[in-house]
Design a protein around this motif. Structure first.
Motif, mmCIF file in Angstrom:
data_model
loop_
_atom_site.group_PDB
_atom_site.id
_atom_site.type_symbol
_atom_site.label_atom_id
_atom_site.label_comp_id
_atom_site.label_asym_id
_atom_site.label_seq_id
_atom_site.Cartn_x
_atom_site.Cartn_y
_atom_site.Cartn_z
ATOM 1 N N PHE A 5 0.825 -1.200 0.000
ATOM 2 C CA PHE A 5 0.000 0.000 0.000
ATOM 3 C C PHE A 5 0.861 1.253 0.000
ATOM 4 N N SER A 6 0.300 2.319 -0.535
ATOM 5 C CA SER A 6 0.915 3.642 -0.456
ATOM 6 C C SER A 6 0.455 4.273 0.857
ATOM 7 N N VAL A 7 0.861 5.507 1.097
ATOM 8 C CA VAL A 7 0.403 6.221 2.301
ATOM 9 C C VAL A 7 -1.114 6.290 2.301
ATOM 10 N N ARG A 8 -1.695 6.563 1.148
ATOM 11 C CA ARG A 8 -3.159 6.636 1.033
ATOM 12 C C ARG A 8 -3.804 5.279 1.342
ATOM 13 N N GLY A 9 -3.222 4.201 0.825
ATOM 14 C CA GLY A 9 -3.756 2.870 1.088
ATOM 15 C C GLY A 9 -3.653 2.488 2.549
ATOM 16 N N TYR A 10 -2.503 2.798 3.176
ATOM 17 C CA TYR A 10 -2.345 2.510 4.600
ATOM 18 C C TYR A 10 -3.314 3.326 5.445
ATOM 19 N N ALA A 11 -3.591 4.557 5.027
ATOM 20 C CA ALA A 11 -4.567 5.373 5.761
ATOM 21 C C ALA A 11 -5.948 4.728 5.715
ATOM 22 N N GLU A 12 -6.322 4.216 4.554
ATOM 23 C CA GLU A 12 -7.616 3.532 4.427
ATOM 24 C C GLU A 12 -7.681 2.285 5.310
ATOM 25 N N MET A 13 -6.600 1.490 5.293
ATOM 26 C CA MET A 13 -6.568 0.276 6.104
ATOM 27 C C MET A 13 -6.590 0.619 7.596
ATOM 28 N N ALA A 14 -5.892 1.670 7.994
ATOM 29 C CA ALA A 14 -5.874 2.074 9.398
ATOM 30 C C ALA A 14 -7.267 2.498 9.858
ATOM 31 N N MET A 15 -7.981 3.237 9.012
ATOM 32 C CA MET A 15 -9.346 3.639 9.376
ATOM 33 C C MET A 15 -10.257 2.424 9.491
ATOM 34 N N ALA A 16 -10.135 1.485 8.555
ATOM 35 C CA ALA A 16 -10.976 0.282 8.590
ATOM 36 C C ALA A 16 -10.669 -0.555 9.827
ATOM 37 N N LEU A 50 -13.898 -0.857 17.112
ATOM 38 C CA LEU A 50 -14.999 -0.251 17.860
ATOM 39 C C LEU A 50 -16.331 -0.958 17.622
ATOM 40 N N GLU A 51 -16.421 -1.768 16.574
ATOM 41 C CA GLU A 51 -17.675 -2.471 16.268
ATOM 42 C C GLU A 51 -17.805 -3.715 17.135
ATOM 43 N N PRO A 52 -19.017 -3.997 17.627
ATOM 44 C CA PRO A 52 -19.211 -5.182 18.471
ATOM 45 C C PRO A 52 -18.921 -6.470 17.716
ATOM 46 N N ALA A 53 -18.490 -7.488 18.426
ATOM 47 C CA ALA A 53 -18.269 -8.802 17.831
ATOM 48 C C ALA A 53 -19.572 -9.270 17.197
ATOM 49 N N GLY A 54 -19.485 -9.844 16.033
ATOM 50 C CA GLY A 54 -20.672 -10.301 15.320
ATOM 51 C C GLY A 54 -21.278 -9.237 14.423
ATOM 52 N N GLU A 55 -20.820 -7.985 14.529
ATOM 53 C CA GLU A 55 -21.351 -6.901 13.708
ATOM 54 C C GLU A 55 -20.228 -6.138 13.004
ATOM 55 N N LYS A 56 -19.087 -6.758 12.862
ATOM 56 C CA LYS A 56 -17.929 -6.079 12.279
ATOM 57 C C LYS A 56 -18.015 -6.047 10.757
ATOM 58 N N GLN A 57 -17.644 -4.919 10.172
ATOM 59 C CA GLN A 57 -17.628 -4.760 8.731
ATOM 60 C C GLN A 57 -16.517 -5.629 8.152
ATOM 61 N N THR A 58 -16.809 -6.352 7.086
ATOM 62 C CA THR A 58 -15.827 -7.283 6.519
ATOM 63 C C THR A 58 -15.234 -6.779 5.207
ATOM 64 N N TYR A 59 -15.374 -5.511 4.914
ATOM 65 C CA TYR A 59 -14.848 -4.955 3.677
ATOM 66 C C TYR A 59 -14.369 -3.532 3.916
ATOM 67 N N ASN A 60 -13.628 -3.010 2.967
ATOM 68 C CA ASN A 60 -13.209 -1.614 2.997
ATOM 69 C C ASN A 60 -13.599 -1.020 1.662
ATOM 70 N N ASN A 61 -14.279 0.121 1.672
ATOM 71 C CA ASN A 61 -14.772 0.679 0.413
ATOM 72 C C ASN A 61 -13.849 1.714 -0.224
ATOM 73 N N PHE A 62 -12.684 1.994 0.350
ATOM 74 C CA PHE A 62 -11.676 2.874 -0.236
ATOM 75 C C PHE A 62 -12.245 4.216 -0.702
ATOM 76 N N THR A 63 -13.032 4.863 0.126
ATOM 77 C CA THR A 63 -13.609 6.148 -0.270
ATOM 78 C C THR A 63 -12.722 7.330 0.071
ATOM 79 N N HIS A 64 -11.693 7.114 0.870
ATOM 80 C CA HIS A 64 -10.795 8.190 1.299
ATOM 81 C C HIS A 64 -11.605 9.318 1.936
ATOM 82 N N ASP A 65 -12.592 8.945 2.735
ATOM 83 C CA ASP A 65 -13.497 9.892 3.374
ATOM 84 C C ASP A 65 -13.291 9.825 4.878
ATOM 85 N N ARG A 66 -12.742 10.867 5.458
ATOM 86 C CA ARG A 66 -12.453 10.888 6.898
ATOM 87 C C ARG A 66 -13.718 10.854 7.751
#
Length: 127
Positions: free
Chosen positions: A41-52, A58-74
């Motif tokens: 990943f580039s800096v931008r890619g690592y930023a996306e992965m860090a946010m995900a 912070l998401e409860p077990a059993g309700e965690k998001q299993t994808y990253n949509n790469f929107t670069h939206d803070r």
């Protein structure tokens, strides 16, 4: 292994499980998310992965998001709230006394079959 511990937890963070390659406006892979080797990943890619990853923690077990949509939206970055000011674990997500079975289960494939498949793969690859 650690379910009974009060001071330690291991939690799977599945944010990368169903992630698709980010595309640009032309429908081609968006290389701005990747380093020059097109693998890391580039800096931008690592930023996306860090946010995900942060959001997953912070998401409860059993309700965690299993994808990253790469929107670069803070604005998609989640924050702890007064009701849940902590990182989510099985215990504080309500699975401590539930029907969730975390006991060791019998593997669906015997260990020797993995070894035989690996050796066969190496032999076939060398031929």
């Amino acid at each position: 292994r650690y379910e009974e511990r009060e001071d330690f937890a291991v939690v799977m963070q599945p944010f990368f499980r169903n992630t698709l390659l980010p595309l640009d406006s032309n429908g081609k892979p968006d290389l701005s998310f990747f380093a020059a080797d097109c693998f890391h990943f580039s800096v931008r890619g690592y930023a996306e992965m860090a946010m995900a990853l942060w959001n997953n923690m912070l998401e409860p077990a059993g309700e965690k998001q299993t994808y990253n949509n790469f929107t670069h939206d803070r604005s998609k970055l989640k924050c702890p709230n007064p009701e849940k000011p902590f990182l989510s674990t099985l215990r504080n997500s309500g699975f401590r006394n539930s029907d969730l079975n975390l006991e060791k289960t019998k593997p669906s494939v015997p260990y020797w079959a993995v070894i035989v498949a690996a050796v066969t793969g190496v032999l076939a690859g060398s031929l």
